[in-house]
Design a protein around this motif. Structure first.
Motif, PDB file in Angstrom:
ATOM      1  N   ALA A 124       0.837  -1.211   0.000  1.00 56.01           N
ATOM      2  CA  ALA A 124       0.000   0.000   0.000  1.00 56.01           C
ATOM      3  C   ALA A 124       0.867   1.254   0.000  1.00 56.01           C
ATOM      4  O   ALA A 124       0.590   2.208  -0.738  1.00 56.01           O
ATOM      5  N   LYS A 125       1.934   1.257   0.783  1.00 52.80           N
ATOM      6  CA  LYS A 125       2.837   2.413   0.823  1.00 52.80           C
ATOM      7  C   LYS A 125       3.543   2.607  -0.513  1.00 52.80           C
ATOM      8  O   LYS A 125       3.716   3.734  -0.973  1.00 52.80           O
ATOM      9  N   GLU A 126       3.944   1.511  -1.160  1.00 56.33           N
ATOM     10  CA  GLU A 126       4.580   1.607  -2.482  1.00 56.33           C
ATOM     11  C   GLU A 126       3.602   2.188  -3.499  1.00 56.33           C
ATOM     12  O   GLU A 126       3.980   3.023  -4.330  1.00 56.33           O
ATOM     13  N   GLN A 127       2.338   1.763  -3.437  1.00 61.12           N
ATOM     14  CA  GLN A 127       1.320   2.267  -4.358  1.00 61.12           C
ATOM     15  C   GLN A 127       1.055   3.749  -4.128  1.00 61.12           C
ATOM     16  O   GLN A 127       0.907   4.525  -5.068  1.00 61.12           O
ATOM     17  N   GLU A 128       1.007   4.152  -2.854  1.00 57.32           N
ATOM     18  CA  GLU A 128       0.818   5.567  -2.511  1.00 57.32           C
ATOM     19  C   GLU A 128       1.968   6.402  -3.039  1.00 57.32           C
ATOM     20  O   GLU A 128       1.761   7.466  -3.624  1.00 57.32           O
TER      21      GLU A 128
ATOM     22  N   ALA B 144       4.012   5.684  -5.504  1.00 60.44           N
ATOM     23  CA  ALA B 144       3.977   5.701  -6.965  1.00 60.44           C
ATOM     24  C   ALA B 144       2.913   6.675  -7.455  1.00 60.44           C
ATOM     25  O   ALA B 144       3.125   7.389  -8.436  1.00 60.44           O
ATOM     26  N   GLY B 145       1.772   6.726  -6.791  1.00 56.22           N
ATOM     27  CA  GLY B 145       0.697   7.654  -7.166  1.00 56.22           C
ATOM     28  C   GLY B 145       1.101   9.100  -6.936  1.00 56.22           C
ATOM     29  O   GLY B 145       0.806   9.975  -7.735  1.00 56.22           O
TER      30      GLY B 145
END
Length: 132
Positions: free
Chosen positions: A122-126, A128-129
């Protein structure tokens, strides 16, 4: 980077559980819900019987021997995969007179590792966003 190889260091193996190992996961590049290691059981030896709360699979890569789980003993050879449920006492045996080492990769996981994976993901996705 899209690909990284983590080489096996046969000259730098650690002796634990009465066999030679190299922990390959965790590894900084890989966000995984599991941990794992390479294991080598020399002829005439066995790993230390143990049990734990994690689920585990062993994937035989080279050689042949035996595995024992809760008193049940079976052949285990290159290409085989075995699964141990939590609490199963298990170990690997490479009998005296075997032609070579029994080598396998071990992967284990539990709910704590899965939750940590999901949090990191989730932190990686945040991140990246936010970067796009």
């Amino acid at each position: 980077m899209t690909m990284e190889i983590r080489p096996l260091n046969r000259d730098g193996l650690t002796f634990e559980y009465e066999l030679f190992t190299q922990r390959l996961v965790p590894w900084p590049l890989l966000n995984a819900p599991f941990e794992g290691c390479w294991s080598i059981v020399e002829p005439g030896t066995s790993s230390r019987p143990h049990e734990h709360h994690e689920y585990e699979i062993w994937i035989a890569a080279r050689g042949a021997g035996l595995i024992e789980g809760d008193g049940e003993r079976r052949p285990f050879a290159a290409g085989d995969v075995v699964h141990f449920t939590p609490g199963t006492t298990h170990y690997a045996i490479n009998e005296e007179g075997a032609e070579g080492n029994l080598e396998f990769y071990s992967i284990w996981w539990d709910s704590e590792l899965a939750v940590a994976f999901l949090d990191r993901h989730a932190k990686e996705q945040e991140a990246a966003g936010a970067a796009s």
